[in-house]
Motif scaffolding. Structure first.
Motif, PDB file in Angstrom:
ATOM      1  N   ASP A  44       0.822  -1.208   0.000  1.00  0.00           N
ATOM      2  CA  ASP A  44       0.000   0.000   0.000  1.00  0.00           C
ATOM      3  C   ASP A  44       0.863   1.267   0.000  1.00  0.00           C
ATOM      4  O   ASP A  44       0.341   2.372   0.089  1.00  0.00           O
ATOM      5  CB  ASP A  44      -0.970  -0.002   1.196  1.00  0.00           C
ATOM      6  N   GLY A  45       2.176   1.100  -0.060  1.00  0.00           N
ATOM      7  CA  GLY A  45       3.052   2.257  -0.206  1.00  0.00           C
ATOM      8  C   GLY A  45       3.579   2.803   1.108  1.00  0.00           C
ATOM      9  O   GLY A  45       4.352   3.757   1.097  1.00  0.00           O
ATOM     10  N   THR A  46       3.166   2.209   2.206  1.00  0.00           N
ATOM     11  CA  THR A  46       3.695   2.725   3.472  1.00  0.00           C
ATOM     12  C   THR A  46       5.025   2.038   3.806  1.00  0.00           C
ATOM     13  O   THR A  46       5.273   0.907   3.401  1.00  0.00           O
ATOM     14  CB  THR A  46       2.705   2.475   4.621  1.00  0.00           C
ATOM     15  N   LEU A  47       5.841   2.772   4.528  1.00  0.00           N
ATOM     16  CA  LEU A  47       7.149   2.254   4.903  1.00  0.00           C
ATOM     17  C   LEU A  47       6.970   1.153   5.941  1.00  0.00           C
ATOM     18  O   LEU A  47       6.262   1.333   6.924  1.00  0.00           O
ATOM     19  CB  LEU A  47       7.958   3.420   5.475  1.00  0.00           C
ATOM     20  N   LYS A  48       7.632   0.020   5.720  1.00  0.00           N
ATOM     21  CA  LYS A  48       7.478  -1.078   6.675  1.00  0.00           C
ATOM     22  C   LYS A  48       8.400  -0.843   7.872  1.00  0.00           C
ATOM     23  O   LYS A  48       9.476  -0.253   7.718  1.00  0.00           O
ATOM     24  CB  LYS A  48       7.853  -2.402   6.005  1.00  0.00           C
ATOM     25  N   SER A  49       7.986  -1.353   8.997  1.00  0.00           N
ATOM     26  CA  SER A  49       8.854  -1.146  10.152  1.00  0.00           C
ATOM     27  C   SER A  49      10.065  -2.073  10.065  1.00  0.00           C
ATOM     28  O   SER A  49      11.138  -1.758  10.558  1.00  0.00           O
ATOM     29  CB  SER A  49       8.066  -1.386  11.442  1.00  0.00           C
ATOM     30  N   GLU A  50       9.896  -3.198   9.438  1.00  0.00           N
ATOM     31  CA  GLU A  50      11.013  -4.129   9.296  1.00  0.00           C
ATOM     32  C   GLU A  50      11.207  -4.467   7.824  1.00  0.00           C
ATOM     33  O   GLU A  50      10.228  -4.683   7.111  1.00  0.00           O
ATOM     34  CB  GLU A  50      10.728  -5.445  10.053  1.00  0.00           C
ATOM     35  N   SER A  51      12.452  -4.464   7.394  1.00  0.00           N
ATOM     36  CA  SER A  51      12.726  -4.964   6.054  1.00  0.00           C
ATOM     37  C   SER A  51      14.186  -5.368   6.003  1.00  0.00           C
ATOM     38  O   SER A  51      14.989  -4.988   6.852  1.00  0.00           O
ATOM     39  CB  SER A  51      12.409  -3.897   4.996  1.00  0.00           C
ATOM     40  N   PHE A  52      14.510  -6.150   4.998  1.00  0.00           N
ATOM     41  CA  PHE A  52      15.830  -6.765   4.940  1.00  0.00           C
ATOM     42  C   PHE A  52      16.959  -5.726   4.983  1.00  0.00           C
ATOM     43  O   PHE A  52      17.888  -5.824   5.767  1.00  0.00           O
ATOM     44  CB  PHE A  52      15.946  -7.612   3.664  1.00  0.00           C
ATOM     45  N   PHE A  53      16.854  -4.708   4.119  1.00  0.00           N
ATOM     46  CA  PHE A  53      17.976  -3.770   4.028  1.00  0.00           C
ATOM     47  C   PHE A  53      18.041  -2.820   5.223  1.00  0.00           C
ATOM     48  O   PHE A  53      19.080  -2.276   5.533  1.00  0.00           O
ATOM     49  CB  PHE A  53      17.924  -2.995   2.707  1.00  0.00           C
ATOM     50  N   LYS A  54      16.900  -2.624   5.865  1.00  0.00           N
ATOM     51  CA  LYS A  54      16.931  -1.790   7.056  1.00  0.00           C
ATOM     52  C   LYS A  54      17.760  -2.477   8.134  1.00  0.00           C
ATOM     53  O   LYS A  54      18.434  -1.812   8.921  1.00  0.00           O
ATOM     54  CB  LYS A  54      15.490  -1.553   7.536  1.00  0.00           C
ATOM     55  N   SER A  55      17.694  -3.792   8.127  1.00  0.00           N
ATOM     56  CA  SER A  55      18.516  -4.520   9.096  1.00  0.00           C
ATOM     57  C   SER A  55      19.925  -4.751   8.569  1.00  0.00           C
ATOM     58  O   SER A  55      20.771  -5.259   9.269  1.00  0.00           O
ATOM     59  CB  SER A  55      17.891  -5.883   9.403  1.00  0.00           C
ATOM     60  N   ASN A  56      20.159  -4.455   7.331  1.00  0.00           N
ATOM     61  CA  ASN A  56      21.479  -4.686   6.729  1.00  0.00           C
ATOM     62  C   ASN A  56      21.936  -3.414   6.011  1.00  0.00           C
ATOM     63  O   ASN A  56      22.163  -3.400   4.805  1.00  0.00           O
ATOM     64  CB  ASN A  56      21.424  -5.840   5.725  1.00  0.00           C
ATOM     65  N   LEU A  57      22.061  -2.354   6.778  1.00  0.00           N
ATOM     66  CA  LEU A  57      22.370  -1.054   6.190  1.00  0.00           C
ATOM     67  C   LEU A  57      23.734  -1.004   5.515  1.00  0.00           C
ATOM     68  O   LEU A  57      24.014  -0.116   4.725  1.00  0.00           O
ATOM     69  CB  LEU A  57      22.279   0.059   7.242  1.00  0.00           C
ATOM     70  N   ASP A  58      24.582  -1.990   5.828  1.00  0.00           N
ATOM     71  CA  ASP A  58      25.920  -1.943   5.232  1.00  0.00           C
ATOM     72  C   ASP A  58      25.875  -2.139   3.711  1.00  0.00           C
ATOM     73  O   ASP A  58      26.860  -1.882   3.031  1.00  0.00           O
ATOM     74  CB  ASP A  58      26.849  -2.962   5.891  1.00  0.00           C
ATOM     75  N   PHE A  59      24.754  -2.575   3.186  1.00  0.00           N
ATOM     76  CA  PHE A  59      24.651  -2.584   1.729  1.00  0.00           C
ATOM     77  C   PHE A  59      24.614  -1.156   1.188  1.00  0.00           C
ATOM     78  O   PHE A  59      24.956  -0.904   0.044  1.00  0.00           O
ATOM     79  CB  PHE A  59      23.387  -3.323   1.273  1.00  0.00           C
ATOM     80  N   TYR A  60      24.122  -0.225   2.006  1.00  0.00           N
ATOM     81  CA  TYR A  60      23.990   1.146   1.557  1.00  0.00           C
ATOM     82  C   TYR A  60      25.113   2.066   2.036  1.00  0.00           C
ATOM     83  O   TYR A  60      25.530   2.954   1.319  1.00  0.00           O
ATOM     84  CB  TYR A  60      22.655   1.738   2.056  1.00  0.00           C
ATOM     85  N   LEU A  61      25.525   1.845   3.287  1.00  0.00           N
ATOM     86  CA  LEU A  61      26.383   2.849   3.926  1.00  0.00           C
ATOM     87  C   LEU A  61      27.755   2.305   4.273  1.00  0.00           C
ATOM     88  O   LEU A  61      27.923   1.121   4.561  1.00  0.00           O
ATOM     89  CB  LEU A  61      25.717   3.343   5.216  1.00  0.00           C
ATOM     90  N   LYS A  62      28.702   3.222   4.241  1.00  0.00           N
ATOM     91  CA  LYS A  62      30.040   2.884   4.740  1.00  0.00           C
ATOM     92  C   LYS A  62      30.037   2.988   6.264  1.00  0.00           C
ATOM     93  O   LYS A  62      29.070   3.474   6.852  1.00  0.00           O
ATOM     94  CB  LYS A  62      31.070   3.868   4.172  1.00  0.00           C
ATOM     95  N   ASP A  63      31.145   2.608   6.844  1.00  0.00           N
ATOM     96  CA  ASP A  63      31.213   2.649   8.304  1.00  0.00           C
ATOM     97  C   ASP A  63      31.014   4.063   8.833  1.00  0.00           C
ATOM     98  O   ASP A  63      30.464   4.265   9.920  1.00  0.00           O
ATOM     99  CB  ASP A  63      32.583   2.123   8.790  1.00  0.00           C
ATOM    100  N   ASP A  64      31.474   5.077   8.057  1.00  0.00           N
ATOM    101  CA  ASP A  64      31.350   6.446   8.556  1.00  0.00           C
ATOM    102  C   ASP A  64      29.958   7.030   8.291  1.00  0.00           C
ATOM    103  O   ASP A  64      29.716   8.213   8.512  1.00  0.00           O
ATOM    104  CB  ASP A  64      32.425   7.348   7.936  1.00  0.00           C
ATOM    105  N   GLY A  65      29.071   6.224   7.788  1.00  0.00           N
ATOM    106  CA  GLY A  65      27.690   6.685   7.604  1.00  0.00           C
ATOM    107  C   GLY A  65      27.452   7.339   6.256  1.00  0.00           C
ATOM    108  O   GLY A  65      26.319   7.674   5.923  1.00  0.00           O
ATOM    109  N   THR A  66      28.476   7.528   5.454  1.00  0.00           N
ATOM    110  CA  THR A  66      28.245   8.097   4.126  1.00  0.00           C
ATOM    111  C   THR A  66      27.852   6.978   3.160  1.00  0.00           C
ATOM    112  O   THR A  66      28.070   5.797   3.436  1.00  0.00           O
ATOM    113  CB  THR A  66      29.500   8.821   3.595  1.00  0.00           C
ATOM    114  N   PHE A  67      27.279   7.384   2.045  1.00  0.00           N
ATOM    115  CA  PHE A  67      26.791   6.390   1.091  1.00  0.00           C
ATOM    116  C   PHE A  67      27.933   5.626   0.440  1.00  0.00           C
ATOM    117  O   PHE A  67      28.921   6.209   0.001  1.00  0.00           O
ATOM    118  CB  PHE A  67      25.942   7.059   0.004  1.00  0.00           C
ATOM    119  N   LYS A  68      27.773   4.336   0.397  1.00  0.00           N
ATOM    120  CA  LYS A  68      28.778   3.484  -0.214  1.00  0.00           C
ATOM    121  C   LYS A  68      28.815   3.729  -1.720  1.00  0.00           C
ATOM    122  O   LYS A  68      29.861   3.847  -2.332  1.00  0.00           O
ATOM    123  CB  LYS A  68      28.373   2.030   0.058  1.00  0.00           C
ATOM    124  N   ASN A  69      27.648   3.768  -2.317  1.00  0.00           N
ATOM    125  CA  ASN A  69      27.515   4.001  -3.758  1.00  0.00           C
ATOM    126  C   ASN A  69      26.383   4.989  -3.974  1.00  0.00           C
ATOM    127  O   ASN A  69      25.477   5.064  -3.159  1.00  0.00           O
ATOM    128  CB  ASN A  69      27.116   2.709  -4.486  1.00  0.00           C
TER     129      ASN A  69
END
Lengths: 161, 1141
Positions: free
Chosen positions: B442-467
């Motif tokens: 329905d377009g609402t943000l889920k409270s739990e999702s795979f990447f939310k629990s695995n933020l390292d796919f998105y972010l470097k250790d310093d919190g900036t975007f990996k890509n």
């Protein structure tokens, strides 16, 4: 795509491949252009006849396929076919298309001084048969068809299909 | 007994009726009727149950009603002696109206009770009341989501009586199935009673349909199989839970697993692995759509098997199995257990090669996987099938997009999705329902999702975007600022490669050219490279170089594509977040749209911008919310001291190429906190509220820029920041930290804009007109715009500067800039007032504006070039919001665009498709050749002589204008016939003489015949005529019956036959007939485009049915049927021919 010209009256019908029809008209014109024109005109629908010669259409529309049928002219055409065209054909030895040098060469000749034949729009897409015996038979078929029409005193239809 | 039928009529069932069956809503749907001791069974059959071709063809005569069940099955499954559609209509339909009840009889309406208790597998409810003969008792109830059903109208004040089901449902497989798949949890669902009733009805309908399949379909599958139902059932007693399946012949196991999933082997308390439990298909997270999908799968399975009953019954086991997989639609495959589907897919991908039919099977199998299995299947696709490749990669590479090209008639399937597209689409659909998506459906943000629990796919250790995960489309797709500043422009290469669970996306970070003496230059915009001051040298002397950065992005990771829409300064990312594999697949935007039209949703600016950071955008902005989830933004808004709050100096977003010049900007938690405070203010004036909105917009651009969309976001952020700063009344409440941030953004801009004047001055004569305007006429705002548009052109690009350095060019640029049109930077537009004005004419109409601004630039330029000058009726057609002419133009390649442009009347007035117009060219070219040959070009070129041209075209003698109908009719027929059917076009005879000579002429040509794909019979005769009065269907049927049916294959029989028919005698003459030895039938197949020349009359004869009804078995196609007229087609021919001289 190839076409035919189809004449119909009641259950009777007769048709010619468009290329063969071109050869027939061309041959008749070589023998006598004036009479050939009457033959040609008799195979047109009245609508085509008027459009072709720029005559007023009156209430005739393209839905109307009745031929340009003038009894006196038909009789004249029958005589022309019997007395001149078929006799002349009987004296030919070679297939007419071969005499004319094949389809393309024939089309060139056809348009060289086409006159009233101008509007037939012949192209090499059509079926052509220049066999002498075949053409004689076609003219004879046409004569029979004319006679049937005269006897019934009804106008046949002519259409390109 | 009185019964009510769907039409609402009450029917009196006499003693001759028996075996009455009512549907769950209480309508009579089946009965037997006995007359003269012969009993026939009738079922209610809807028009939509008939074959598609007959639904279209017999629209008026075919109606829903009670049809002889046996005959209908024969009709539907085809084969020998199957009744024709006219026999169904006139012979096998029961005249129920004869039994209309006329007196005030009493009726008992007995229906399935879908009310409470919802967890109970059904009882019944009965109503008794007196009927009135004049009243109608049915009504159509339309539920939400467009579903509808017929319901009996019960008079008010009739009291219902609850009764048990006719047979005891306790401990039946149906009851087990219902309880396990719905009853166990229905009462806990957070839905209202109406929703529960609908779910209960869906659950019951599923069980009832399963029972029909058990009754009608399984016997068909078992007929002539090499196993019996007892063999199938015996598998349930295996003590080993694992079933050994041969994917090459798994019919028995499929039947077993299907029955198992339906509860037929369940035995409460059993310890046998296949009996101890039912594996549920649905659970508490299933939606109504899931139940509906499964129900539709059952129906599709039932229908498809019935339709192919003849084949399924007669073939041996393995053949049945393959046939079933091949014929089954995606929906029908839905009932196969997942374990079977996985095994089948693995089986196919283990093979070295995948033939076309197996490609389709793989695509169909994946497409049939329900959303409820999304997580499991997505994970399974990520597993490596061999040492190095994931299943996703193997299947992706195995399926291809090339299918269309291998077929002779392209447009036959051009609208279908290719196998690969089907696969990608299916995985995308599953992804939307999986743990990998940040959003619920329905377009609402889920409270739990795979990447939310695995933020390292998105972010470097310093919190900036990996890509970068916001991809600027414009950087690739010729929109706006596709080249950035200096050497640091951005370009993404979507089509890279796959690496394990990653998509490797390449980003160009440096692109340049090197000349033949080894000097490097910036890569210019046009095809010519300028070497030094003024000399233009051709491309060949330069080599192009690109340097790349490779990024690994997880296949299922969300990315945002940004900037496809033109320079609307407030536009936001116009697509929702998509998984990276979709980006990988989509080479271009149009392909993305084919996958999912929803991706084209254009987000506008809404008031919710202000609440985006603090509350979350609820509509247009919801797709960006996940960017906040994966950064520290949400925490930055927390007040100091609250758990999780950040120190004010913590960097939250770092953006390197912020604008115009390379400069790093870091936005700290403190600034965001101030933004949150500021947003909480209720501002008193309109100006302040506007500033608040703009400020939040700037932050959104900064967020996008930080995630990768540097270019457009940078420009937009800066312009908006400047607007805010210039608008003093709005500034009153703006926190100082935000003002400081905005000033540093705009300060960089100011320096760059003033430096640009120096650059222009250095160009001397090449930019003197420009320099004067820039420095004396342009306001700062215009200067910035000009700078943005043209700063990327280097001083070496003199050809470009010369074209811009004219009063007309600068005027046009400004006109287009004022209209906010990105095309202002194109030489095609700014150098031509005509092109500029024409573009604006199309942009003045909101429909064409919308379409054109979404187009890729090259298409738009071409469109304005070809159609810019158009006016009158053609302009109206092009800009008519109900039509898709412009989109269609943009959707084809340049060659086709040229054809459209040269045949615009056929396209716009006669509505012929692009493919049809293409097919007409051959004949039009021939006509043009004739016109030329005969010296009539002036008739077409000179408007005064148009009457001659019209005469030429009107006379059938002149050119083969029958093609004007026959070619467009092909497309019409493709849409008209069923998917398995074919049309034979131009069916006629050929005769072979003893010397081998072929007599090919027009003998008894029939324009077309529709062949039923399942019966291989000629169902319909087609006549195609330019003049609708010219059809002579009767004559054509005579040809079929007299000549095609009777023609002997060869020899003396053939010659006697030909000589006996005056038509052949005349057309061939006796001497020719005497030479004929063989007759053949020729035709062209619409489906394959192949011309068959030598079908024997005896083979052809088997396709001719005994009886045809001239009135309903003939199909007339003429211009009105094709939605045009003869006169219009002739006029369009004139217009097209005119352009050929």
């Amino acid at each position: 795509m190839a076409r035919i010209i189809l004449l119909e009256l009641g259950d009777e019908e007769i048709y010619f491949d468009f290329g063969t029809y071109g050869i027939m008209m061309f041959y008749a014109k070589q023998i006598n252009s004036q009479k050939g024109k009457k033959l040609f005109d008799s195979l047109l629908s009245e609508y085509s006849y008027r459009v072709m010669y720029d005559l007023p259409l009156g209430n005739i529309t393209y839905h109307n396929y009745l031929a340009h049928f003038v009894v006196s002219e038909i009789q004249e055409v029958i005589n022309f076919l019997n007395d001149d065209v078929i006799i002349s054909l009987n004296n030919e030895n070679l297939n007419l298309l071969d005499q004319y040098g094949g389809v393309h060469s024939f089309i060139d000749m056809y348009y060289l001084d086409a006159g009233y034949l101008e509007n037939l729009g012949l192209t090499s897409d059509e079926h052509f048969n220049g066999s002498i015996s075949f053409l004689i038979q076609q003219f004879e078929n046409l004569i029979s068809f004319y006679e049937y029409a005269l006897l019934s005193n009804e106008t046949y239809t002519s259409r390109i299909d | 007994m009185i019964a009510i039928i769907y039409s609402g009529t009450a029917i009196k069932l006499t003693n001759d009726f028996g075996s009455v069956i009512f549907d769950i809503e209480g309508f009579l749907i089946e009965f037997s009727y006995t007359v003269n001791q012969i009993t026939k069974y009738y079922s209610y059959t809807k028009v939509s149950d008939f074959k598609k071709i007959h639904q279209d063809q017999y629209g008026r005569t075919l109606t829903s009603g009670f049809y002889d069940r046996q005959e209908f099955i024969k009709y539907y499954s085809g084969g020998e002696n199957s009744p024709s559609i006219s026999e169904m209509i006139y012979t096998h339909k029961f005249d129920i109206e004869k039994f209309r009840s006329v007196s005030d009889d009493s009726v008992n309406v007995n229906m399935v009770n879908f009310s409470v208790p919802y967890n109970f597998f059904y009882d019944r409810v009965e109503y008794s009341f007196a009927i009135s003969a004049t009243k109608n008792y049915s009504t159509l109830i339309v539920a939400s989501r467009g579903t509808s059903y017929w319901k009996i109208i019960i008079p008010q004040d009739v009291v219902p009586e609850i009764t048990p089901a006719a047979t005891d449902q306790t401990n039946t497989p149906g009851q087990y199935f219902y309880i396990k798949n719905l009853g166990e949890f229905i009462n806990q669902l957070q839905i209202d009673d109406i929703g529960k009733r609908i779910l209960k009805k869906a659950g019951c309908l599923i069980v009832f349909r399963i029972r029909y399949i058990m009754r009608d379909i399984l016997p068909i599958l078992l007929a002539n199989a090499d196993f019996t139902m007892a063999d199938v059932d015996a598998l349930a007693n295996n003590t080993d839970a694992n079933l050994i399946i041969d994917p090459d012949n798994a019919l028995k196991e499929i039947i077993f697993l299907i029955k198992k999933s339906w509860g037929y082997y369940y035995l409460p308390g059993s310890t046998l692995p296949h009996r101890m439990e039912i594996e549920p298909i649905f659970d508490e997270f299933s939606t109504f759509e899931d139940y509906e999908d499964y129900y539709n799968s059952l129906i599709a399975f039932y229908d498809k098997c019935l339709q192919h009953a003849h084949e399924l019954q007669t073939w041996y086991t393995q053949q049945k199995y393959y046939y079933l997989l091949e014929v089954m639609s995606v929906s029908g495959l839905g009932i196969l257990p997942l374990v079977i589907k996985k095994q089948l897919i693995d089986y196919f991908i283990d093979k070295d090669k995948t033939p076309e039919n197996e490609e389709q099977m793989i695509a169909k199998l994946i497409a049939s996987i329900p959303n409820t299995e999304a997580d499991e299947v997505l994970d399974w696709l990520l597993e490596c099938k061999n040492a190095k490749n994931t299943r996703f990669e193997i299947v992706f590479n195995r399926l291809d997009d090339a299918r269309i090209e291998r077929y002779p008639i392209i447009n036959w399937i051009v609208d279908e999705k290719t196998n690969r597209m089907t696969f990608v689409y299916s995985v995308y659909r599953l992804w939307q329902h999986s743990k990998y998506s940040f959003y619920s459906t329905d377009g609402t943000l889920k409270s739990e999702s795979f990447f939310k629990s695995n933020l390292d796919f998105y972010l470097k250790d310093d919190g900036t975007f990996k890509n970068p995960i916001v991809f600027e489309y414009s950087a690739r797709c010729d929109e706006l600022e596709e080249r950035a500043i200096g050497d640091n422009w951005i370009d993404f290469e979507a089509k890279a490669n796959l690496f394990n669970e990653f998509v490797v996306i390449k980003k160009i970070y440096h692109e340049y050219v090197r000349n033949n003496v080894g000097e490097d230059f910036e890569k210019p915009q046009n095809k010519y490279y300028s070497d030094g001051d003024s000399e233009i040298v051709p491309t060949e002397l330069f080599d192009e170089y690109r340097e790349w950065i490779e990024m690994n992005i997880h296949l299922y990771q969300s990315v945002v594509i940004y900037g496809h829409i033109g320079d609307d300064r407030i536009a936001l990312p116009n697509q929702i977040a998509i998984p990276s594999f979709l980006f990988y697949y989509s080479e271009d935007f149009t392909r993305l749209i084919k996958i999912d039209a929803a991706l084209a949703v254009i987000a506008g600016l809404a008031i919710e911008v202000v609440s985006f950071f603090t509350l979350g955008g609820l509509t247009q902005l919801k797709h960006l919310q996940y960017l906040k989830e994966i950064t520290l933004i949400n925490r930055a808004f927390l007040a100091p001291g609250v758990a999780g709050a950040l120190a004010a100096t913590t960097p939250v977003i770092t953006w390197t190429t912020i604008n115009l010049v390379s400069q790093a900007i870091t936005i700290t938690a403190g600034v965001f906190y101030n933004l949150g405070q500021y947003n909480a203010l209720a501002l008193p004036t309109e100006a302040e509220r506007k500033a608040q909105q703009d400020i939040n917009m700037v932050f959104i651009y900064i967020l996008l820029g930080g995630a990768g969309a540097s270019l457009i976001s940078g420009y937009r952020a800066t312009s908006l920041a400047r607007a805010v700063l210039e608008n003093t009344p709005g500034l009153i409440s703006v926190p100082i930290s935000i003002k400081n941030l905005f000033e540093s953004l705009t300060g960089a801009e100011l320096t760059a804009v003033s430096n640009f004047a120096t650059k222009l001055q250095n160009l001397d004569e090449a930019a003197d007109v420009i320099h004067l305007r820039y420095t004396t006429e342009y306001t700062y705002e215009v200067q910035v715009a000009f700078y943005r548009d043209f700063s990327r052109y280097t001083n070496e690009n003199l050809q470009f500067w010369n074209s811009l350095n004219k009063v007309e060019s600068l005027n046009n640029w400004k006109i287009l800039w004022l209209r906010n049109l990105p095309d202002r930077t194109l030489t095609e537009f700014f150098t031509s007032s005509n092109m500029t004005n024409n573009l604006i004419r199309y942009y003045d109409i909101s429909f064409s504006e919308e379409v054109l601004k979404n187009a890729v630039r090259e298409g738009r330029v071409q469109f304005i070039k070809y159609f810019g000058d158009e006016s009158g009726i053609l302009f109206e057609k092009l800009t008519n919001s109900g039509r898709t002419f412009i989109q269609d133009f943009l959707g084809v390649d340049s060659a086709k665009r040229l054809i459209i442009s040269n045949n615009r009347y056929f396209w716009l007035i006669d509505d012929l498709s692009i493919n049809t117009i293409g097919e007409l060219q051959n004949d039009l070219n021939k006509a043009a050749a004739t016109v030329r040959q005969r010296g009539h070009v002036q008739w077409f070129v000179n408007p005064a002589q148009k009457a001659n041209a019209e005469r030429f075209l009107r006379l059938g003698q002149n050119w083969s204008n029958g093609q004007l109908v026959e070619i467009p009719a092909k497309e019409y027929l493709r849409n008209f016939i069923g998917s398995a059917d074919d049309v034979y076009l131009s069916v006629d005879f050929r005769f072979i003489q003893s010397d081998g000579k072929v007599l090919s002429s027009i003998f008894q040509e029939i324009d077309g015949l529709i062949i039923n794909g399942s019966t291989n019979k000629i169902e319909t005769l087609i006549s195609m005529k330019l003049d609708f009065d010219a059809h002579r269907i009767g004559r054509d049927f005579n040809k079929l019956n007299n000549y095609f049916k009777g023609m002997p294959d060869n020899g003396e029989d053939l010659r006697i036959f030909l000589a006996s028919k005056p038509a052949f005698l005349r057309a061939l003459t006796q001497p020719t007939i005497d030479q004929i030895v063989t007759a053949q039938i020729k035709y062209t197949s619409l489906r394959t485009g192949i011309e068959i020349l030598d079908e024997s009359p005896s083979a052809f004869r088997t396709k001719i049915k005994e009886i045809y009804n001239i009135n309903i078995d003939g199909l007339k196609i003429d211009p009105p049927v094709l939605n045009t007229t003869r006169e219009s087609l002739l006029e369009s021919s004139y217009q097209s021919l005119k352009l050929k001289f």
